[in-house]
Enzyme design. Sequence first.
Site, PDB file in Angstrom:
ATOM      1  N   PHE A 124     -29.433 -52.007 -44.558  1.00 45.69           N
ATOM      2  CA  PHE A 124     -28.460 -51.860 -43.426  1.00 45.69           C
ATOM      3  C   PHE A 124     -28.867 -51.656 -42.091  1.00 45.69           C
ATOM      4  CE2 PHE A 124     -25.130 -48.806 -41.442  1.00 45.69           C
ATOM      5  CZ  PHE A 124     -23.915 -49.796 -41.561  1.00 45.69           C
ATOM      6  N   ASP A 202     -31.779 -45.086 -49.936  1.00 42.96           N
ATOM      7  CA  ASP A 202     -30.173 -44.775 -49.332  1.00 42.96           C
ATOM      8  C   ASP A 202     -29.415 -45.125 -50.548  1.00 42.96           C
ATOM      9  OD1 ASP A 202     -27.900 -44.861 -48.195  1.00 42.96           O
ATOM     10  OD2 ASP A 202     -28.737 -45.819 -46.176  1.00 42.96           O
ATOM     11  N   TYR A 227     -18.635 -40.799 -48.033  1.00 46.82           N
ATOM     12  CA  TYR A 227     -17.340 -41.297 -47.838  1.00 46.82           C
ATOM     13  C   TYR A 227     -17.004 -42.620 -48.504  1.00 46.82           C
ATOM     14  CZ  TYR A 227     -20.022 -43.265 -43.902  1.00 46.82           C
ATOM     15  OH  TYR A 227     -20.880 -43.893 -43.216  1.00 46.82           O
ATOM     16  N   LYS A 228     -17.860 -42.954 -49.267  1.00 51.01           N
ATOM     17  CA  LYS A 228     -17.626 -44.269 -50.056  1.00 51.01           C
ATOM     18  C   LYS A 228     -17.173 -44.146 -51.553  1.00 51.01           C
ATOM     19  CE  LYS A 228     -21.144 -46.565 -47.133  1.00 51.01           C
ATOM     20  NZ  LYS A 228     -20.422 -47.539 -46.241  1.00 51.01           N
ATOM     21  N   ARG A 376     -15.954 -59.177 -48.732  1.00 52.88           N
ATOM     22  CA  ARG A 376     -16.629 -57.972 -49.585  1.00 52.88           C
ATOM     23  C   ARG A 376     -15.510 -57.299 -50.175  1.00 52.88           C
ATOM     24  NH1 ARG A 376     -20.484 -53.742 -46.887  1.00 52.88           N
ATOM     25  NH2 ARG A 376     -18.293 -53.218 -45.863  1.00 52.88           N
TER      26      ARG A 376
END
Length: 416
Positions: A124, A202, A227-228, A376
């Site tokens: 990322f 991560d 939050y995913k 995605r």
Amino acid sequence: MISATELDAQDPLAGFRDRFVHNSSEPGLIYLDGNSLGRQPLAVADVVARVVDREWGDRLIRGWNEGWLEIADGVGDLIGEVLGARPGEVTLAENTSVCLYKAVVAALRERSPRQKVLTDDANFPSDIQILRSACRSAGSGQRVEVVETSATADPTAVLLDAIDESTAVVSLSHVAYRSGWRWDLKAVNRAARRAGALVVWDFSHSVGAIPIHVAAEGVDIAVGCTYKYLNGGPGAPAFIYVSSQQKGLSNPISGWFGSQKPFDFDHQSPPAKGIQRFLTGTPHVVSAALVQPGIELLLEAGMPRVYEKSVMLTERFIDLCDKKLAKFGFEIVTPLDPESRGSHVAVSHPEAQAVCLALLNEQSVIPDFRPPDLLRFGFAPLYISFADVDSTVKRIVDVVEGGGIDRWKDKTPLVP
Ligand SMILES: Cc1ncc(COP(=O)(O)O)c(C=O)c1O
């Protein structure tokens, strides 16, 4: 191919869909962006009523002695259960970027005078920025080496080859945010350990979707979003895990909540001994509390069943893409081997942005778009059904055959 109706009828997790909020004015919505922001668990409403109305509203400052002080560690331990960590090895703090910074500076100082921080180009972008700033802060000439793995057929070989005796830290996203490529935790940890380096993972795109056993897989340090797939809510605090065996790692941003006795108000308070030493300031009480219901749902469902369904959903989508979308120029970017992918599937198309906008605006499907050409589709096993998979593919066909690409071709892109 077995029908979606049959698979949904046999799905042991099917009932979890109704434990999340679904907007009744959008009954046909297919939400495939849980890899960015998970759905809201229904139980969050009760937590808001308790923490906001009763604890903050009624109890005021007394709340600190009635559970707030322990909230980051309590929710951290629940995440620890998802990760296969021991109690006291995970806490909640700030966001993934800041937690990553703390972890990497700590690891760099511990591995001094080694100079190399190794990552890959599929990581990322914010993580790579953070690695660079961690090197600047560590202050003894440390530097980031970005290995190019995204264009190779064997990223593991390329990465492992770059680990050597100058490597202080290897830092990777377990599941790559674009392609969905998943690293073999054990293999990378083993190679790094052999070379004397520490690995900082991560887990943002894997926690809650892919089984992780930090103890069994030799993970020393990890951070990640809540939050995913943990469904903790927008801007929810991140988690940081440090193995209890890594006692020599210290927080580079020490503050009162990371000290042994914050309320002694001592200028020199020594750091706490456990994972609490990685805290800095006041915990985010309200948002930490909102993280709990999503984790409880995952623990109730059980990670093996969640993962089994993730593989079935992604496999079905890949299969259908191959059969029904390849002829329109859609190409699967995500690894076909389920052991090498996470729970989202990335599909490239020259008009990916227009397809994404058409799906959002005309077809009631929410995927996301990553420039220049990637769509995605995130399959969160607790609330995505097999019928959703079939219906998504059908709606993509409808976009292409119904002229959706032309209608959305030159429209302003959306963020995110
Ligand atoms: C893999 C990964 N790491 C880090 C982040 C950034 O997290 P934060 O904004 O909480 O620092 C994200 C955000 O989506 C991400 O996908």
